[in-house]
Every structure is written in C-alpha cells, then in structure tokens.
Design a protein around this motif. Structure first.
Motif, PDB file in Angstrom:
ATOM      1  N   ALA A 159      41.982  35.096  41.394  1.00  0.00           N
ATOM      2  CA  ALA A 159      41.153  34.941  42.623  1.00  0.00           C
ATOM      3  C   ALA A 159      39.961  33.447  42.237  1.00  0.00           C
ATOM      4  O   ALA A 159      39.760  32.561  42.601  1.00  0.00           O
TER       5      ALA A 159
ATOM      6  N   LEU B 135      40.609  38.549  49.610  1.00  0.00           N
ATOM      7  CA  LEU B 135      41.072  39.831  48.640  1.00  0.00           C
ATOM      8  C   LEU B 135      41.151  40.801  48.522  1.00  0.00           C
ATOM      9  O   LEU B 135      40.544  41.595  49.528  1.00  0.00           O
TER      10      LEU B 135
ATOM     11  N   ILE C   6      37.388  32.134  44.461  1.00  0.00           N
ATOM     12  CA  ILE C   6      36.136  32.452  44.337  1.00  0.00           C
ATOM     13  C   ILE C   6      35.682  31.770  43.483  1.00  0.00           C
ATOM     14  O   ILE C   6      35.655  31.458  42.763  1.00  0.00           O
TER      15      ILE C   6
ATOM     16  N   GLN D 184      34.094  39.043  49.810  1.00  0.00           N
ATOM     17  CA  GLN D 184      34.003  39.019  47.838  1.00  0.00           C
ATOM     18  C   GLN D 184      34.649  39.774  47.297  1.00  0.00           C
ATOM     19  O   GLN D 184      35.751  40.916  47.919  1.00  0.00           O
ATOM     20  N   ALA D 185      34.467  39.488  46.069  1.00  0.00           N
ATOM     21  CA  ALA D 185      35.271  40.050  45.253  1.00  0.00           C
ATOM     22  C   ALA D 185      35.467  42.099  45.503  1.00  0.00           C
ATOM     23  O   ALA D 185      34.368  42.125  45.297  1.00  0.00           O
TER      24      ALA D 185
ATOM     25  N   GLN E 125      43.148  45.521  40.898  1.00  0.00           N
ATOM     26  CA  GLN E 125      42.243  44.938  41.464  1.00  0.00           C
ATOM     27  C   GLN E 125      41.196  44.039  40.606  1.00  0.00           C
ATOM     28  O   GLN E 125      40.837  42.476  40.605  1.00  0.00           O
TER      29      GLN E 125
ATOM     30  N   ASN F 177      34.952  42.950  52.643  1.00  0.00           N
ATOM     31  CA  ASN F 177      36.260  42.076  52.480  1.00  0.00           C
ATOM     32  C   ASN F 177      36.988  42.381  53.588  1.00  0.00           C
ATOM     33  O   ASN F 177      36.469  43.163  54.973  1.00  0.00           O
TER      34      ASN F 177
ATOM     35  N   ASP G 155      43.275  40.615  40.549  1.00  0.00           N
ATOM     36  CA  ASP G 155      43.209  40.190  41.335  1.00  0.00           C
ATOM     37  C   ASP G 155      42.118  39.015  41.421  1.00  0.00           C
ATOM     38  O   ASP G 155      41.793  38.367  42.348  1.00  0.00           O
ATOM     39  N   VAL G 156      41.060  39.923  41.380  1.00  0.00           N
ATOM     40  CA  VAL G 156      39.400  38.893  41.097  1.00  0.00           C
ATOM     41  C   VAL G 156      39.950  37.825  40.284  1.00  0.00           C
ATOM     42  O   VAL G 156      39.343  36.890  40.574  1.00  0.00           O
TER      43      VAL G 156
ATOM     44  N   THR H  74      33.815  40.118  36.557  1.00  0.00           N
ATOM     45  CA  THR H  74      35.373  40.476  36.713  1.00  0.00           C
ATOM     46  C   THR H  74      35.613  42.209  36.755  1.00  0.00           C
ATOM     47  O   THR H  74      37.179  41.904  36.428  1.00  0.00           O
TER      48      THR H  74
ATOM     49  N   ARG I 185      37.793  34.453  51.672  1.00  0.00           N
ATOM     50  CA  ARG I 185      38.745  34.785  50.908  1.00  0.00           C
ATOM     51  C   ARG I 185      38.917  36.268  50.808  1.00  0.00           C
ATOM     52  O   ARG I 185      38.482  36.239  51.948  1.00  0.00           O
TER      53      ARG I 185
END
Length: 504
Positions: free
Chosen positions: A59, A14, A65, A386-387, A52, A350, A55-56, A441, A12
């Motif tokens: 994704a 992210l 993800i 990871q997120a 962010q 990350n 972005d999550v 999220t 990932r």
C-alpha cells in the motif's frame, strides 16, 4: 467534499480479511486495559502477520497510504511546525492552555511552551515527575497532574511499586505555576485507584477536582471494589497545600461487589464492565456534566459540585466497548461520546471493524431539568482506513467555537486529526484532516495524536511519539472562531465560548 492535499489517501482499503477477523474477535472479548503503557515503557509494539506486513508495504509502495512519517492533509489545513520531544522521552498525553502558554503532559512529567508565536513555540520549562498518565490542567496559578500508576511515594523522584503494597501512592499532584519557568510542587492528594484523568470545577476561592479512575482489585489495599463513583478534591486557591478529599459520590448505586454499572461480559460481550469513570466533561455555565464511564455514558447535575446528581444514563451494548470521553456542543443540547475500542493500542480504523465501532456516538439532550434524556442519533468515524500497523481509534478533541454550528477537532492516534461537523446530529461529516504515515510498516507501534484542541485560532496536538504540533485551519465555515480569544482552556472544563471570553 474535502479538497485533498494528497488524493491518494482519500480512502484506504487495507487488511487481510482473516487477520482482521482475528483482531476483531480479540477486541470484542478482551477487557480494556489502561489506554497507554506505564511510564518509562517504550511505545507498545504488537505483532502483525506476514500477510499484513506485505499488505502495508504494498500500500505504501503503490501510494495508497503515506509512507513512514510522511505528512498528508486536506488543503484547508496547514502544518505550521513540530517541536520534538527533548528532556521528557515518555508518552505525550493531554494539553491545557493559559494566556500565551500551552501545557503538555508526558508520562515522565510535563512541558510548558510559550505559544505567543504559534509558528515557533518556545520551551519555557520541562518538569520531570514520572507517573502515568500525567493528565494535565491549569487554573490561575495552579497546575494539576494525574498519577495513575502505583508509585513508591508522592514525590517527583518516586519509583514504580506494586499496587498490592499498602504504602504505594497514586492520585493528584498540584503545582504552583506563578513562575512559568520554575513550577513548584506544592501538594498531593491520594485517591482510590489513582487518577487516570481529572476535571476541574473552578469557583472563586476554590477549585474542585473530579478524579476519574477505575479497575479496582481486591488485592489492592487502596483500590477496593466496588469502585462505582468519582473522588472529589477541594483545593483552596490561596492555600493549595490544604487540598483534601471531600467525598466519593456514587454514580452507579447497586447491589453486588461491583455496584450498579454495566456488568460487561458475559452479559454484554465485548463491553467493558463499569468500575468507575474514564473521563468527565463539565459545563459550569449550565451546571452540567457528562461522564464517559467504561460501559456507561451519563449526564449529571453539578449545581452542588460536592454532590453531583445523575440525570440520565445510557449504554450501547452493540457498538461501544469503552466509553472514553465526552464533549458538549455550545448549546448544551448534544453530547459526543467516544469509544476507545482496544484501549488505544489497536488498529481499528479499517473496513473490517467498520464505521460504528471505535467511533464517536452523537446524542441529543432532550427534555428539561431532571427529566433530560440522552437520545442516540448517529456515529462518526474517520473514513480513511489505516494500516494494520497503526493504532487508531476515537480520542480527545474539542469544540471549535462557531455560532450556529457544531464543529469540533479530534485526535485519532495514528489516524491523525479530523475536523468534523455535527450540526445535524444524524449526518456528521468531515471538513478537514491531517495525518502522518505509520510509525512502522512491520509492527503495530503505539503513536499518533493523543489530543487535538482548538485554542485562539490554531489547532494544537500532542503526538505520543513525535512531539508538539501546531496546525492552522483556513475554512470559511470556521473563520468566525478566530475572533474568539480565551484566557484559559481546559477542554474537560468546557467554557461558554461566547459569554466567558473576549472577541476581537
């Protein structure tokens, strides 16, 4: 190469660079706090930026993800079952095993499972006894529980009380578990600065308990600096009510108010000052122990369990922020130390944090006797980014007993569970994984696997928020381990898997 059950999470990428840079700066400068909130608190939630969050969400929508609570894993791991929380709603913590039972710590007490059928564990007992973090272990008919929050007294009906009050209590609680359905509280021993974790050194008639705690304060009557050692408790097996503190061996002798451990910042920016130990793993068959002690990693001799003797001490002032735990390999010539960067509540898995921080450090043990040294070889960290809403960092794991190979399973909070090999200390590699998608999220919410341990053919995980998970690993590299049957397992009291236990 790992065959992936869901290839869209193989890697990932992210995160917004500016926001991640801000997080990195915070993690480097902030002193590590307690790993998890006090008992009774809701899981920690942290703010994430609108960028962010977007972005999550993007994704998840694109499949980069997994979605909220979605399970993904490599093809060689099967998720057999999950048992949600019931009467104990607090944070799930560590695990211990005995025969057909698993013992699961929780900030509100502990739970006992019958795991004779790993596909359908049954709850045998749930004991309400609040006190973070309720680190748990068992030996014979005794169960040990750590209390690392200031309480009004040593009972299971105590309430929170400031550590500035002399009457406040923290330390070790001991239960009789001869009747698994009806555990009985039999003794308590107060220890300086409480008991964040503990480690058993069992003998025939006694059990010694090494109590790890840290962060003293001049304002705390029962937790005064310098706090540069561990508390040692002696528990007679057949008279546990006589359990008593028998010493406080100093592991970091030195001048000054904080002893001789790592001074932390500003001398070593981003590194925790050593004011005690977080966790200790003992290898009784070799009279060895490894201590993860905030800013230091140590190797020590426990031939005399009341008077442990430090053999070697190492620091990593570049990449390790908080030395958290330790695992020996079967041959006792390696130690894996973990770095709990951010105290377990940060999103550190990350690209911006990178592969060497919040990771495992693999050390070879070279030399003999008192001249043994810890020599750094490499880092290991999961490569599935990871997120920004997922707390993720190296945490508790155990060896998988395979002769001639060094393989372990390890928890990474919301990073899930990783099975990895370090037979070649310089070239660790992952061979299996399991994880869930983020709890949220929109906010950084604490959750994920606290402990992931291998016991009698299965992997058991205590998920902070989701409950008790059972996994089955099917891989030719670890099949041999299924024949090793253990009568008891406290991971921090590491067994000699091939001499101490039966094999089918």
């Amino acid at each position: 190469m790992i065959s992936s059950h869901n290839t869209r999470v193989r890697r990932r990428h992210l995160g917004v660079a500016a926001a991640a840079a801000g997080l990195l700066a915070t993690l480097l400068t902030a002193a590590p706090a307690a790993a998890i909130p006090d008992p009774g608190d809701a899981p920690t939630q942290g703010k994430v930026s609108s960028a962010q969050r977007a972005d999550v969400s993007s994704a998840v929508a694109s499949g980069e993800i997994p979605g909220v609570d979605e399970i993904v894993h490599s093809d060689n791991i099967e998720h057999l079952t999950n048992i949600p929380k019931e009467a104990l709603p607090g944070t799930n913590s560590d695990l211990a095993f005995q025969g057909r039972y698993a013992f699961a710590g929780n900030y509100d007490g502990f739970r006992i499972f019958d795991i004779s059928n790993p596909k359908a564990p049954k709850t045998v007992a749930q004991v309400l006894c609040p006190g973070s973090q309720n680190d748990i272990s068992v030996s014979g008919n005794l169960l040990f529980l750590s209390t690392d929050s200031s309480r009004s007294d040593n009972s299971c009906s105590s309430t929170t009380q400031p550590a500035t009050e002399k009457s406040s209590w923290e330390g070790m609680k001991i239960f009789d578990i001869s009747d698994k359905r009806n555990p009985k509280y039999v003794a308590a021993v107060e220890t300086a600065c409480g008991s964040h974790t503990h480690t058993l050194v069992p003998e025939r008639r006694n059990v010694y308990v090494y109590v790890s705690s840290y962060s003293p304060n001049a304002a705390y009557p029962d937790c005064q600096p310098p706090h540069d050692g561990i508390s040692v408790i002696k528990v007679p097996r057949y008279a546990p009510e006589k359990a008593a503190l028998v010493g406080f061996p100093v592991l970091f002798p030195g001048e000054g108010p904080d002893g001789g451990g790592n001074p932390g910042g500003p001398t070593n920016p981003g590194v925790s000052k050593t004011t005690g130990c977080h966790d200790i793993t003992v290898l009784p068959s070799k009279d060895l122990a490894a201590g993860a002690c905030m800013g230091d990693g140590i190797l020590f001799d426990i031939d005399d369990p009341e008077r442990p003797k430090v053999i070697d001490r190492v620091q990593d002032n570049v990449n390790f922020a908080f030395w958290h735990s330790a695992t020996f390999n079967q041959s006792a010539n390696k130690v894996v130390f973990t770095d709990e960067l951010g105290g377990g509540s940060g999103a550190t898995c990350n690209a911006e944090i990178g592969p060497n921080r919040g990771a495992d450090g693999i050390y070879d043990i070279v030399g003999k006797g008192d001249k043994r040294k810890l020599v750094f070889r490499s880092y290991y960290k999961i490569d599935r980014h990871q997120a920004a809403t997922e707390n993720c960092v190296a945490h508790n794991g155990s060896l998988i007993p395979v002769k001639g190979r060094d393989i372990m399973v390890q928890a990474w909070y919301q990073g899930g569970i990783s099975v990895w090999e370090f037979t070649d200390s310089r070239k660790p590699r992952e061979i299996a994984y399991f994880e869930r998608g983020p709890l949220s999220t929109t906010a950084l919410t604490t959750g994920g696997s606290w402990s992931a341990y291998y016991y009698n053919g299965y992997i058991y995980s205590n998920d902070i928020a989701k409950g008790f998970d059972v996994l089955k690993l099917d891989d030719r590299r670890t099949d041999q381990a299924k024949r090793v049957r253990m009568h008891e397992l406290n991971v921090q009291t590491q067994p000699d898997y091939f001499d101490d236990f039966d094999r089918d």
